[in-house]
Motif scaffolding. Structure first.
Motif, PDB file in Angstrom:
ATOM      1  N   UNK A  56       5.398  -0.717  -8.888  1.00 53.61           N
ATOM      2  CA  UNK A  56       5.703  -2.143  -8.721  1.00 53.61           C
ATOM      3  C   UNK A  56       5.653  -2.867 -10.056  1.00 53.61           C
ATOM      4  N   UNK A  57       4.594  -2.650 -10.824  1.00 55.49           N
ATOM      5  CA  UNK A  57       4.468  -3.330 -12.114  1.00 55.49           C
ATOM      6  C   UNK A  57       5.541  -2.838 -13.080  1.00 55.49           C
TER       7      UNK A  57
ATOM      8  N   UNK B 242       0.805  -1.225   0.000  1.00 54.34           N
ATOM      9  CA  UNK B 242       0.000   0.000   0.000  1.00 54.34           C
ATOM     10  C   UNK B 242       0.836   1.272   0.000  1.00 54.34           C
ATOM     11  N   UNK B 243       2.116   1.155   0.318  1.00 56.94           N
ATOM     12  CA  UNK B 243       2.980   2.328   0.363  1.00 56.94           C
ATOM     13  C   UNK B 243       3.642   2.631  -0.981  1.00 56.94           C
ATOM     14  N   UNK B 244       3.439   1.748  -1.958  1.00 56.22           N
ATOM     15  CA  UNK B 244       4.079   1.911  -3.261  1.00 56.22           C
ATOM     16  C   UNK B 244       3.008   1.891  -4.342  1.00 56.22           C
ATOM     17  N   UNK B 245       2.914   2.888  -5.195  1.00 56.86           N
ATOM     18  CA  UNK B 245       1.929   2.856  -6.283  1.00 56.86           C
ATOM     19  C   UNK B 245       2.081   1.582  -7.109  1.00 56.86           C
TER      20      UNK B 245
ATOM     21  N   UNK C  42      -7.035  -2.078  -8.804  1.00 58.98           N
ATOM     22  CA  UNK C  42      -5.593  -2.314  -8.910  1.00 58.98           C
ATOM     23  C   UNK C  42      -5.257  -3.053 -10.194  1.00 58.98           C
ATOM     24  N   UNK C  43      -6.082  -4.029 -10.550  1.00 59.16           N
ATOM     25  CA  UNK C  43      -5.851  -4.755 -11.798  1.00 59.16           C
ATOM     26  C   UNK C  43      -5.878  -3.811 -12.997  1.00 59.16           C
ATOM     27  N   UNK C  44      -6.828  -2.896 -13.006  1.00 58.52           N
ATOM     28  CA  UNK C  44      -6.922  -1.952 -14.127  1.00 58.52           C
ATOM     29  C   UNK C  44      -5.671  -1.075 -14.209  1.00 58.52           C
ATOM     30  N   UNK C  45      -5.226  -0.568 -13.090  1.00 60.92           N
ATOM     31  CA  UNK C  45      -4.045   0.290 -13.092  1.00 60.92           C
ATOM     32  C   UNK C  45      -2.806  -0.503 -13.501  1.00 60.92           C
ATOM     33  N   UNK C  46      -2.710  -1.732 -13.035  1.00 64.06           N
ATOM     34  CA  UNK C  46      -1.550  -2.560 -13.370  1.00 64.06           C
ATOM     35  C   UNK C  46      -1.522  -2.895 -14.858  1.00 64.06           C
ATOM     36  N   UNK C  47      -2.674  -3.273 -15.397  1.00 61.06           N
ATOM     37  CA  UNK C  47      -2.745  -3.666 -16.805  1.00 61.06           C
ATOM     38  C   UNK C  47      -2.399  -2.502 -17.729  1.00 61.06           C
ATOM     39  N   UNK C  48      -2.613  -1.287 -17.273  1.00 61.98           N
ATOM     40  CA  UNK C  48      -2.278  -0.120 -18.086  1.00 61.98           C
ATOM     41  C   UNK C  48      -0.771   0.080 -18.219  1.00 61.98           C
TER      42      UNK C  48
END
Length: 326
Positions: free
Chosen positions: A134-135, A127-130, A159-165
């Motif tokens: 990380x991705x 939670x401390x790292x966007x 979170x999945x949406x942000x990561x997939x972007x």
């Protein structure tokens, strides 16, 4: 064993093998049988093996390296960057920074004795790292050829949406079973499907409750970590065992075991289960579930036999609202 597609072009066996219990958490281990089980997995087509640096810590990765190193190219190996750990196993807490993920991946490669990790998960979102950071760090490992595909574990739909972007996510791994159906109601599964991300189910047998093997808490070793979980407290366990007895009736009608019905239910949801076992006989039993197709009547009977509001105790003792990264 048939294969199935996750995301980002990654194909795996329809049922995988969770290796955690071969080294940690569930009482005494037998390395000889564990190695035989890992080698037998390939013989029957179970080629998707799941581990993590935390299991041991490090011992499970080393075990897999010893067991299948000579046939490495025939397996899909998934491991995870867990809570930050020193090289001696001292846990420091979550760390999703690119710097730590690189160090953890390089350490896992050494322990596995491999040149590349097929699927590398962020074990828990920090939670401390966007999540973008990380991705991004995981994506760098892909570009450098140290990792082929990346995944997340217990990640929420946003979170999945942000990561997939940032980079294609091959898989999201969450607890999923007849005893843990959160991801069907918290938008995680729907979002993964929409984005083309595969879903992998850990603890698909409810940590052993959804089998015919654990009928009493006395069957667990004194140091078995499950003794500390809410669903393995005496009253909760007895109540949940009564629910499993209803599933046993359905299983007998299909000429199958409870475990096979529970795994077939997961497959019917378009999810890849990775049941853990330390024994070849149990591996054979689990793998046979890939051939069991449940009818609409079977699915309806299972829903009636095991309503969610009758399950006693939370799955892991963590009180997190539905859809929140755990």
């Amino acid at each position: 064993m048939r294969s199935t597609a996750l995301g980002d072009g990654l194909d795996v066996s329809a049922i995988g093998l969770g290796a955690m219990g071969m080294s940690a958490y569930y009482g005494p281990t037998d390395e000889t049988e564990a190695i035989a089980t890992l080698q037998h997995a390939l013989d029957i087509g179970v080629t998707f093996i799941d581990t993590a640096e935390a299991y041991g810590p490090f011992e499970n990765e080393r075990l897999i390296g010893r067991a299948i190193g000579h046939r490495r190219d025939e397996f899909v190996i998934a491991t995870k960057a867990s809570a930050e750990m020193d090289d001696d196993g001292t846990i420091r807490g979550r760390n999703g920074t690119p710097e730590y993920l690189r160090r953890a991946a390089e350490r896992s490669l050494r322990h596995l004795g491999m040149d590349v990790i097929d699927l590398y998960y962020l074990h828990r979102v920090d939670p401390a790292v966007p999540i973008e950071d990380s991705v991004g760090g995981l994506a760098d490992l892909v570009r450098e050829g140290k990792v082929r595909h990346i995944g997340l574990s217990e990640a929420s739909a946003p979170t999945l949406r942000r990561a997939q972007a940032v980079h294609p996510i091959a898989a999201v791994q969450s607890e999923f079973s007849l005893f843990a159906r959160d991801l069907l109601s918290n938008a995680e599964k729907a979002t993964a499907d929409e984005l083309g991300i595969g879903v992998v189910a850990f603890s698909p047998l409810g940590r052993g409750v959804l089998t015919e093997r654990i009928r009493s808490l006395d069957e667990l070793a004194p140091d078995d970590a499950r003794r500390g979980l809410p669903r393995f407290q005496p009253d909760a366990f007895e109540a949940n065992r009564r629910l499993v007895e209803r599933v046993e009736l359905i299983a007998r009608q299909r000429g199958a075991t409870v475990a096979q019905v529970a795994l077939a239910w997961i497959l019917s949801q378009g999810v890849v289960p990775i049941p853990g076992t330390r024994h070849r006989a149990r591996l054979d039993e689990n793998a046979a579930a890939a051939e069991l197709v449940l009818s609409d009547d079977d699915l309806r009977h299972l829903a009636e036999a095991l309503p969610e509001d009758e399950i006693v105790g939370s799955r892991d003792g963590i009180d997190a609202p539905a859809g929140v990264d755990r």
